[in-house]
Design an enzyme around this catalytic site. Structure first.
Site, PDB file in Angstrom:
ATOM      1  N   CYS A 288      31.658  65.391  61.459  1.00  0.00           N
ATOM      2  CA  CYS A 288      31.656  65.356  62.918  1.00  0.00           C
ATOM      3  C   CYS A 288      30.341  65.966  63.392  1.00  0.00           C
ATOM      4  O   CYS A 288      29.820  66.898  62.777  1.00  0.00           O
ATOM      5  CB  CYS A 288      32.792  66.124  63.581  1.00  0.00           C
ATOM      6  SG  CYS A 288      34.424  65.544  63.169  1.00  0.00           S
TER       7      CYS A 288
ATOM      8  N   ARG B  92      26.957  62.077  60.498  1.00  0.00           N
ATOM      9  CA  ARG B  92      28.010  63.045  60.194  1.00  0.00           C
ATOM     10  C   ARG B  92      29.414  62.475  60.393  1.00  0.00           C
ATOM     11  O   ARG B  92      30.403  63.100  60.026  1.00  0.00           O
ATOM     12  CB  ARG B  92      27.854  64.284  61.080  1.00  0.00           C
ATOM     13  CG  ARG B  92      26.529  64.986  60.914  1.00  0.00           C
ATOM     14  CD  ARG B  92      26.459  66.177  61.827  1.00  0.00           C
ATOM     15  NE  ARG B  92      27.451  67.173  61.487  1.00  0.00           N
ATOM     16  CZ  ARG B  92      27.303  68.093  60.558  1.00  0.00           C
ATOM     17  NH1 ARG B  92      26.185  68.163  59.883  1.00  0.00           N
ATOM     18  NH2 ARG B  92      28.257  68.959  60.303  1.00  0.00           N
TER      19      ARG B  92
ATOM     20  N   TRP C 279      34.448  62.204  62.507  1.00  0.00           N
ATOM     21  CA  TRP C 279      34.899  61.718  61.202  1.00  0.00           C
ATOM     22  C   TRP C 279      36.325  62.253  61.068  1.00  0.00           C
ATOM     23  O   TRP C 279      36.530  63.455  60.943  1.00  0.00           O
ATOM     24  CB  TRP C 279      34.002  62.265  60.096  1.00  0.00           C
ATOM     25  CG  TRP C 279      34.321  61.712  58.732  1.00  0.00           C
ATOM     26  CD1 TRP C 279      33.851  60.564  58.176  1.00  0.00           C
ATOM     27  CD2 TRP C 279      35.174  62.297  57.748  1.00  0.00           C
ATOM     28  NE1 TRP C 279      34.360  60.408  56.912  1.00  0.00           N
ATOM     29  CE2 TRP C 279      35.178  61.448  56.631  1.00  0.00           C
ATOM     30  CE3 TRP C 279      35.959  63.460  57.709  1.00  0.00           C
ATOM     31  CZ2 TRP C 279      35.915  61.720  55.477  1.00  0.00           C
ATOM     32  CZ3 TRP C 279      36.700  63.720  56.553  1.00  0.00           C
ATOM     33  CH2 TRP C 279      36.663  62.854  55.462  1.00  0.00           C
TER      34      TRP C 279
ATOM     35  N   ASN D  45      34.168  70.577  65.352  1.00  0.00           N
ATOM     36  CA  ASN D  45      33.839  70.059  64.020  1.00  0.00           C
ATOM     37  C   ASN D  45      34.478  71.021  63.018  1.00  0.00           C
ATOM     38  O   ASN D  45      34.169  72.212  63.045  1.00  0.00           O
ATOM     39  CB  ASN D  45      32.314  70.011  63.867  1.00  0.00           C
ATOM     40  CG  ASN D  45      31.848  69.869  62.419  1.00  0.00           C
ATOM     41  OD1 ASN D  45      30.780  70.324  62.064  1.00  0.00           O
ATOM     42  ND2 ASN D  45      32.634  69.248  61.585  1.00  0.00           N
ATOM     43  N   GLY D  46      35.371  70.516  62.175  1.00  0.00           N
ATOM     44  CA  GLY D  46      36.003  71.399  61.187  1.00  0.00           C
ATOM     45  C   GLY D  46      37.493  71.100  61.091  1.00  0.00           C
ATOM     46  O   GLY D  46      37.965  70.061  61.555  1.00  0.00           O
TER      47      GLY D  46
ATOM     48  N   GLU E  59      24.745  57.536  39.123  1.00  0.00           N
ATOM     49  CA  GLU E  59      24.165  57.497  40.466  1.00  0.00           C
ATOM     50  C   GLU E  59      24.012  56.045  40.950  1.00  0.00           C
ATOM     51  O   GLU E  59      24.297  55.739  42.115  1.00  0.00           O
ATOM     52  CB  GLU E  59      22.827  58.246  40.467  1.00  0.00           C
ATOM     53  CG  GLU E  59      22.053  58.238  41.752  1.00  0.00           C
ATOM     54  CD  GLU E  59      22.776  58.836  42.964  1.00  0.00           C
ATOM     55  OE1 GLU E  59      23.855  59.436  42.789  1.00  0.00           O
ATOM     56  OE2 GLU E  59      22.278  58.674  44.080  1.00  0.00           O
TER      57      GLU E  59
ATOM     58  N   LYS F  66      25.843  54.530  44.266  1.00  0.00           N
ATOM     59  CA  LYS F  66      25.106  53.909  45.371  1.00  0.00           C
ATOM     60  C   LYS F  66      25.746  52.563  45.723  1.00  0.00           C
ATOM     61  O   LYS F  66      25.946  52.256  46.890  1.00  0.00           O
ATOM     62  CB  LYS F  66      23.637  53.663  45.020  1.00  0.00           C
ATOM     63  CG  LYS F  66      22.725  54.867  44.970  1.00  0.00           C
ATOM     64  CD  LYS F  66      22.393  55.506  46.294  1.00  0.00           C
ATOM     65  CE  LYS F  66      23.368  56.511  46.731  1.00  0.00           C
ATOM     66  NZ  LYS F  66      23.504  57.802  46.230  1.00  0.00           N
TER      67      LYS F  66
ATOM     68  N   GLU G 239      29.208  53.000  47.400  1.00  0.00           N
ATOM     69  CA  GLU G 239      29.141  53.593  48.730  1.00  0.00           C
ATOM     70  C   GLU G 239      28.785  52.584  49.811  1.00  0.00           C
ATOM     71  O   GLU G 239      29.370  52.604  50.882  1.00  0.00           O
ATOM     72  CB  GLU G 239      28.044  54.687  48.762  1.00  0.00           C
ATOM     73  CG  GLU G 239      28.443  55.990  48.139  1.00  0.00           C
ATOM     74  CD  GLU G 239      27.289  57.001  48.201  1.00  0.00           C
ATOM     75  OE1 GLU G 239      27.546  58.129  48.604  1.00  0.00           O
ATOM     76  OE2 GLU G 239      26.146  56.666  47.840  1.00  0.00           O
TER      77      GLU G 239
ATOM     78  N   HIS H 169      35.034  52.665  24.199  1.00  0.00           N
ATOM     79  CA  HIS H 169      36.353  53.309  24.219  1.00  0.00           C
ATOM     80  C   HIS H 169      37.138  52.942  25.465  1.00  0.00           C
ATOM     81  O   HIS H 169      38.027  53.683  25.885  1.00  0.00           O
ATOM     82  CB  HIS H 169      36.185  54.828  24.118  1.00  0.00           C
ATOM     83  CG  HIS H 169      35.486  55.244  22.867  1.00  0.00           C
ATOM     84  ND1 HIS H 169      36.057  55.104  21.619  1.00  0.00           N
ATOM     85  CD2 HIS H 169      34.238  55.732  22.654  1.00  0.00           C
ATOM     86  CE1 HIS H 169      35.203  55.520  20.702  1.00  0.00           C
ATOM     87  NE2 HIS H 169      34.086  55.902  21.308  1.00  0.00           N
TER      88      HIS H 169
ATOM     89  N   LYS I 110      27.785  61.862  55.893  1.00  0.00           N
ATOM     90  CA  LYS I 110      26.686  62.431  55.120  1.00  0.00           C
ATOM     91  C   LYS I 110      26.969  63.870  54.717  1.00  0.00           C
ATOM     92  O   LYS I 110      26.609  64.310  53.638  1.00  0.00           O
ATOM     93  CB  LYS I 110      25.412  62.378  55.970  1.00  0.00           C
ATOM     94  CG  LYS I 110      24.219  62.942  55.272  1.00  0.00           C
ATOM     95  CD  LYS I 110      23.141  61.918  55.157  1.00  0.00           C
ATOM     96  CE  LYS I 110      22.094  62.288  54.167  1.00  0.00           C
ATOM     97  NZ  LYS I 110      22.287  61.643  52.864  1.00  0.00           N
TER      98      LYS I 110
HETATM   99  C1  G6P Z   1      28.721  63.294  50.860  1.00  0.00           C
HETATM  100  C2  G6P Z   1      27.573  62.314  50.976  1.00  0.00           C
HETATM  101  C3  G6P Z   1      26.900  62.133  49.623  1.00  0.00           C
HETATM  102  C4  G6P Z   1      26.454  63.476  49.088  1.00  0.00           C
HETATM  103  C5  G6P Z   1      27.617  64.468  49.016  1.00  0.00           C
HETATM  104  C6  G6P Z   1      27.135  65.869  48.716  1.00  0.00           C
HETATM  105  O1  G6P Z   1      29.743  62.730  50.123  1.00  0.00           O
HETATM  106  O2  G6P Z   1      28.045  61.063  51.469  1.00  0.00           O
HETATM  107  O3  G6P Z   1      25.773  61.288  49.765  1.00  0.00           O
HETATM  108  O4  G6P Z   1      25.900  63.313  47.814  1.00  0.00           O
HETATM  109  O5  G6P Z   1      28.290  64.525  50.269  1.00  0.00           O
HETATM  110  O6  G6P Z   1      26.360  66.293  49.793  1.00  0.00           O
HETATM  111  P1  G6P Z   1      25.306  67.460  49.736  1.00  0.00           P
HETATM  112  O7  G6P Z   1      24.770  67.534  51.137  1.00  0.00           O
HETATM  113  O8  G6P Z   1      26.056  68.698  49.357  1.00  0.00           O
HETATM  114  O9  G6P Z   1      24.270  67.106  48.752  1.00  0.00           O
END
Ligand code: G6P
Length: 611
Positions: A2, A27, A73, A99-100, A484, A488, A491, A507, A606
């Protein structure tokens, strides 16, 4: 998650708040709302993006010099108009953005219902504002005092802003666990979840601490603790360029951030290394050098992409500095009753510096006496401030929800740390150290070359955009890269993808392979090259479609693979900085071709400031 923004001053509040909300949309973006004071206290809110809210208010009178806005969010209650913020209290005299998460909201709601308060939404935030109203009514105190007293009743995390129809010149805010920044302009104040909505107007900011209450009234800023002790605001000057938070001609922030990597990697090593004279320095480590050198164990706590960077660090530190490393998902670590001693070093990695689980994990380790080192991108963030020492990644603001340049910056900083500790411990001999430093210095130029693959990767993306599954395989330093790459793709394109250690594939995941399964194999020239060639044969024998990431000049794998992407040669210690680039581009182009919202993928945010 948020995003919150508020403004009081001589300008019209609404455009400032809407622009700020757009900057904070990373956010959360399931609904948005705004409250403005213009004699009355008017609230407008809508399910959807900030642009939907803009459309909704186009014919409304939204003028006023004081107001607040929220981009959500969802945690409590599905995303809809009613659950969107701001929320009024039952009497509609006061309103909140939050927010929280308020963990004891159910018990508080029961009490408030018994006292006659009514609720429109399913949110915990509406409980918070009714609690404030209830306290104010019962103790006949001022609104700031009621907010302060309410902070003693709520359990959980919050950054809130409260407005009252009866006090048209006052903004009240408070924070615990969720970020909150005050911007100080000429006769005007801003409040926001981070500095991006503020820097267009002022660089002078105050980071609000946990359990602090902010009252901005008649042009004066006052901060006091929950215990009512007045604090002197610590004003910091932020160095953040406005261009760094704009798209700069790119269609998406993600693409801009991918292409920024030659520069951001350079920035993350700038001033920390001179290869020519074998000189390595990192301010954050210097003070704790002995602790690092003598550490019995290094624990890394992180989430998401930052966790993948941590996994690269495990290979680096164990190999170069010979200290055992354990990489932990912060969310598991904090609830596992982990064994931590004063001789442990805990490295918390976080782009945002606000991830709730990472923050809680480091607090837990701190309480057990470990030394906490932070690697964060956002300056002044909660994790950066909670650690004993640390290093910023200096990648610049990352706005696309899928992390790209933050990952390569984290890996760069972690490589430097591994080299520093290795050389101090004598486990990394000078010649090898020098070679690595020279190689690291050449990485930005090699990333530049890897980015030239963009056109080829677009063609491959067009071939695979309708796939329903993907497998990513790697070994050694390229195993975290496989994870990773898969993350990506998941996501932003919503294609199911799994990253696996190439040898472990037999396996289980091998059962999935047929002529429809694209398998991305990261098979650069390194110590496991021969082994991964065998793994490629295993995929090929089952008719999997191989997209191989190889070292320039390789002739063996191109003879086996369906598609070949060649990246520049480098040391295997640093290869993730290059091998991840084509995977970022592949996921980006596939997502764009599938019509997905690349910068704001569904359900994600994010910065995850809830557990
Ligand atoms: C969220 C984001 C990811 C990120 C993760 C950790 O899930 O969508 O892209 O890697 O948080 O975030 P940070 O800010 O702690 O790296």
């Amino acid at each position: 998650m948020c995003g919150i923004v508020a403004y009081v001053g001589h300008r019209d509040a609404c455009p400032i708040i809407l622009k700020g909300l757009k900057r904070l949309e990373y956010r959360g973006y399931d609904s948005a709302g705004i409250a403005l004071m213009n004699g009355d206290l008017s609230v407008y809110k809508r399910k959807g993006k900030v642009s939907d809210l803009e459309e909704f208010i186009v014919d409304k009178d939204v003028h006023g010099h004081i107001g607040m806005g929220h981009t959500r969010w969802a945690t409590h209650g599905e995303p809809n108009d009613v659950n969107a913020h701001p929320h009024y209290s039952s009497s509609k005299r006061i309103a909140i953005i939050h927010n929280g998460i308020i963990e004891n909201y159910a018990a508080l709601k029961t009490l408030l219902l018994e006292k006659g308060h009514t609720f429109q939404s399913e949110t915990d935030s509406e409980v918070f504002i009714n609690l404030i109203e209830d306290i104010q009514q019962n103790s006949k105190c001022s609104l700031p005092e009621a907010v302060r007293l309410a902070l003693h009743e709520v359990v959980g995390a919050y950054a809130i802003v409260v407005l009252s129809k009866e006090d048209q010149n006052t903004l009240i805010a408070a924070r615990k666990g969720s970020p909150l920044v005050v911007g100080i302009g000429e006769g005007e104040y801003f409040l926001a979840s981070d500095a991006t909505p503020i820097i267009e107007y002022t660089n002078d900011v105050v980071y609000v601490n946990d359990f602090e209450l902010v009252v901005i009234r008649d042009g004066e800023l006052e901060i006091r603790t929950k215990e009512d002790v007045v604090q002197t605001p610590y004003v910091q000057r932020l160095e953040m360029a406005l261009e760094s938070i704009e798209k700069g001609g790119y269609p998406h922030f993600m693409l801009k951030e991918i292409f920024e990597q030659p520069r951001s990697i350079l920035d993350s090593m700038r001033g920390r290394m001179i290869a020519e004279s074998n000189h390595l320095m990192m301010g954050g480590i210097r003070e704790f050098e002995n602790k690092f050198v003598n550490a019995e164990r290094i624990l890394i706590v992180a989430c998401g992409t930052s966790w993948h960077a941590g996994l690269v660090a495990e290979y680096l530190i164990e190999d170069l500095a010979r200290i055992p490393v354990e990489v932990e998902y912060a969310s598991e670590f904090r609830y596992r009753n982990p064994i931590i001693s004063e001789r442990d070093i805990v490295i918390a990695i976080s782009q945002s510096g606000e991830t709730a689980d990472t923050l809680a994990a480091l607090e837990l380790a701190k309480s057990k006496g470990a030394t906490i080192f932070g690697i964060c991108n956002v300056v002044g963030s909660s994790i950066a401030r909670a650690t004993d020492a640390g290093a910023y990644t200096h990648a610049g603001p990352e706005i696309g929800v899928a992390s790209t340049k933050a990952f390569t910056a984290q890996v760069t900083v972690l490589s430097l740390i591994a080299m520093i500790i290795g050389s101090k411990r004598g486990t990394l001999e000078t010649t090898k150290l020098h070679q690595l430093m020279v190689e690291l210095e050449s990485i930005p130029a090699k990333v530049e070359r890897a980015l030239l693959l963009d056109v080829q990767i677009q063609e491959i993306s067009a071939t695979f955009k309708d796939a329903t599954n993907f497998l990513y395989l790697g070994r050694g330093y390229n195993f975290p890269v496989a994870l990773e790459g898969a993350l990506k793709l998941k996501e932003i394109s919503y294609i199911h993808a799994e990253g696996y250690p190439a040898a472990e594939m037999k396996h289980g995941p091998i059962a999935l392979i047929d002529e429809h399964m694209p398998v991305v194999v990261i098979a650069t020239k390194d110590s496991s090259y021969e082994k991964i060639v065998s793994n490629i044969q295993e995929v090929k024998a089952r008719k999997g479609r191989i997209i191989a990431i190889v070292t320039e000049g390789d002739t063996t794998i191109p003879a086996m693979a369906d598609y070949v992407i060649e990246i520049p040669e480098t040391s295997e210690h640093l290869v993730p900085l290059l091998s991840v680039i084509p995977l970022q581009l592949l996921s980006y182009h596939i997502a764009v071709m599938r019509g997905c919202n690349v910068d704001q993928p569904r359900n994600l945010a994010k910065s995850v400031t809830v557990e």
